[in-house]
Enzyme design. Structure first.
Site, mmCIF file in Angstrom:
data_model
loop_
_atom_site.group_PDB
_atom_site.id
_atom_site.type_symbol
_atom_site.label_atom_id
_atom_site.label_comp_id
_atom_site.label_asym_id
_atom_site.label_seq_id
_atom_site.Cartn_x
_atom_site.Cartn_y
_atom_site.Cartn_z
ATOM 1 N N THR A 11 56.457 -21.441 30.322
ATOM 2 C CA THR A 11 56.236 -22.874 30.087
ATOM 3 C C THR A 11 54.525 -23.244 31.011
ATOM 4 O OG1 THR A 11 56.988 -23.556 32.442
ATOM 5 C CG2 THR A 11 58.228 -23.612 30.179
ATOM 6 N N GLY A 12 54.082 -22.828 31.802
ATOM 7 C CA GLY A 12 52.597 -23.122 31.778
ATOM 8 C C GLY A 12 51.737 -23.145 30.917
ATOM 9 N N ARG A 39 63.804 -26.289 36.916
ATOM 10 C CA ARG A 39 63.971 -27.565 36.107
ATOM 11 C C ARG A 39 63.337 -26.925 34.704
ATOM 12 N NH1 ARG A 39 59.771 -25.732 40.200
ATOM 13 N NH2 ARG A 39 57.484 -26.093 38.723
ATOM 14 N N ARG A 99 46.703 -8.350 45.115
ATOM 15 C CA ARG A 99 45.040 -8.212 44.569
ATOM 16 C C ARG A 99 44.519 -6.928 45.393
ATOM 17 N NH1 ARG A 99 42.820 -14.304 42.482
ATOM 18 N NH2 ARG A 99 44.129 -14.233 40.131
ATOM 19 N N CYS A 130 40.269 -15.781 37.572
ATOM 20 C CA CYS A 130 39.452 -15.758 36.777
ATOM 21 C C CYS A 130 38.118 -15.846 35.651
ATOM 22 C CB CYS A 130 39.769 -16.983 35.373
ATOM 23 S SG CYS A 130 39.780 -18.312 37.371
ATOM 24 N N GLN A 157 32.866 -23.947 36.800
ATOM 25 C CA GLN A 157 34.805 -23.933 36.708
ATOM 26 C C GLN A 157 35.636 -25.080 35.795
ATOM 27 O OE1 GLN A 157 34.957 -20.471 40.006
ATOM 28 N NE2 GLN A 157 36.671 -20.995 39.560
ATOM 29 N N SER A 160 41.373 -26.968 33.947
ATOM 30 C CA SER A 160 42.861 -25.768 33.913
ATOM 31 C C SER A 160 42.568 -24.790 35.314
ATOM 32 C CB SER A 160 42.437 -25.454 32.400
ATOM 33 O OG SER A 160 41.346 -24.427 32.093
ATOM 34 N N PRO A 186 41.700 -39.513 43.583
ATOM 35 C CA PRO A 186 42.342 -38.097 43.494
ATOM 36 C C PRO A 186 43.471 -37.261 44.400
ATOM 37 C CG PRO A 186 39.965 -38.527 44.945
ATOM 38 C CD PRO A 186 40.543 -39.929 44.199
ATOM 39 N N HIS A 243 34.622 -21.495 31.691
ATOM 40 C CA HIS A 243 34.399 -20.915 32.790
ATOM 41 C C HIS A 243 33.587 -20.432 32.934
ATOM 42 C CE1 HIS A 243 38.000 -22.230 35.165
ATOM 43 N NE2 HIS A 243 37.925 -20.864 35.407
ATOM 44 N N ASN A 316 38.767 -19.560 30.983
ATOM 45 C CA ASN A 316 39.287 -18.779 31.658
ATOM 46 C C ASN A 316 40.810 -18.526 31.412
ATOM 47 O OD1 ASN A 316 39.527 -22.239 31.422
ATOM 48 N ND2 ASN A 316 40.779 -21.558 32.959
#
Length: 340
Positions: A11-12, A39, A99, A130, A157, A160, A186, A243, A316
């Site tokens: 869902t992301g 959720r 990674r 990315c 960048q 998103s 913010p 990006h 990205n």
């Protein structure tokens, strides 16, 4: 025969793109599952012309599934990726968790596809950051020709890369600038992102660099060549998707800008758009939804020996995340998990 594929975090933003790209590239799928946190249970997502209902990650059984594309944070990945791997499902993970693990290959298929065979040590493959993915796609063919000594990169960048909440913050702050009394403070970022740039991505480290900058260094060395020296300044800009990177490269041997242009035109995953006129280059708006990594502004750097400058732009959410993960799955299927 095809593969049984799970998209975790369906869902992301990245999960949506994974499903889209699997369908677009006609990845051989026998069965597919969309999985997310509790959720999101029952939320509908698209896979080509099909609609899938998301299943609960906590209850999902990975046994019998071939490949799981993970697009969730490191904390959840730490819990569920080993479970999937232990069940015989190969995990392709988009988080930063694995990674830097020497037993987990970090793959950009245009650069180091051969390393995919190392997946069997843990049944896990890592997807790079990315900003690193698009950089090394452009560096690889040039490194093969003239050997890169040092890279200086400044990134620009998009929001998103932080997620949906960051996209919403930029949108709401932008609207609020024009409506008195509706200014948005913010929350996602430490400073206002609308009409601003923030030279700070991820946490600060002891040497004054940020973790995002450190990632670019460590990942480039692991994917491409540990001898390359790289320094980065990573900046968040008020762009929704895409990006960009201003890259200065110092080579061991001289390479002419025309040869750089020719090499990159022939390189996999690269499109060169480089006209020395107004608009003769690619910007983030134009790269959205594209597979390619675009290179523009190719020119000699006369201030150093064997220097070249590039401008690199990529979506990205695609090459920087979902597309690269699907490409890894394609390589994995072709080389290691052949069926039929």
């Amino acid at each position: 025969m095809g593969y049984n594929v799970v998209v975790v975090g369906a869902t992301g933003n990245v999960g949506h793109e994974m499903l889209n790209i699997l369908a677009e590239r006609e990845f051989p799928v026998d069965k597919i599952a969309a999985v997310a946190s509790r959720r999101s249970l029952g939320t509908e997502v698209s896979f080509g012309d099909k609609t899938l209902k998301t299943q609960d990650l906590e209850q999902f059984d990975f046994k019998g599934w071939d490949i799981a594309l993970f697009a969730i944070g490191s904390d959840a990945t730490k819990e569920y990726a080993p479970k999937a791997a232990a069940a015989g499902c190969v995990v392709i993970d988009n988080s930063s968790l694995y990674r830097y693990d020497p037993d987990v290959p970090l793959i950009v298929p245009e650069v180091n596809a051969d390393a995919v065979v190392g997946y069997s040590k843990k049944n896990i493959i890592a997807n790079p950051n990315c900003s690193t993915a698009q950089l090394v796609v452009a560096l690889k063919p040039l490194h093969d020709r003239a050997k890169i000594k040092r890279v200086v990169v400044a990134t620009y960048q998009s929001v998103s890369g932080t997620g949906k909440e960051a996209i919403d913050e930029l949108w709401n702050q932008t609207k609020g600038m024009y409506v008195p009394g509706q200014e948005v403070a913010p929350k996602v970022y430490p400073k206002q992102i609308a009409f601003n740039v923030i030279p700070h991505i991820d946490v600060f480290l002891d040497d004054g660099s940020t973790k995002e900058e450190w990632k670019m260094v460590a990942e480039t060395k692991k994917i491409l060549d540990k001898s390359i020296k790289l320094t980065a300044t990573c900046v968040r800009v008020p762009v929704f998707v895409g990006h960009s990177e201003a890259v200065n490269i110092e080579f061991e041997d001289f390479i002419d800008e025309e040869e750089v242009r020719d090499i990159l035109r022939e390189a996999p995953g690269i499109l060169v758009v480089d006209k020395r006129e107004a608009g003769g280059y690619i910007t983030p708006v134009e790269c959205v939804g594209e597979y390619a990594t675009f290179v523009s502004r190719i020119r000699q750097d006369s201030t150093i020996d064997n220097g070249v400058n590039l401008w690199i732009v990529s979506d990205n959410l695609r090459k920087g995340a979902a597309l690269n993960a699907v490409q890894i799955a394609e390589v994995l299927g072709q080389r290691c998990l052949k069926k039929g």
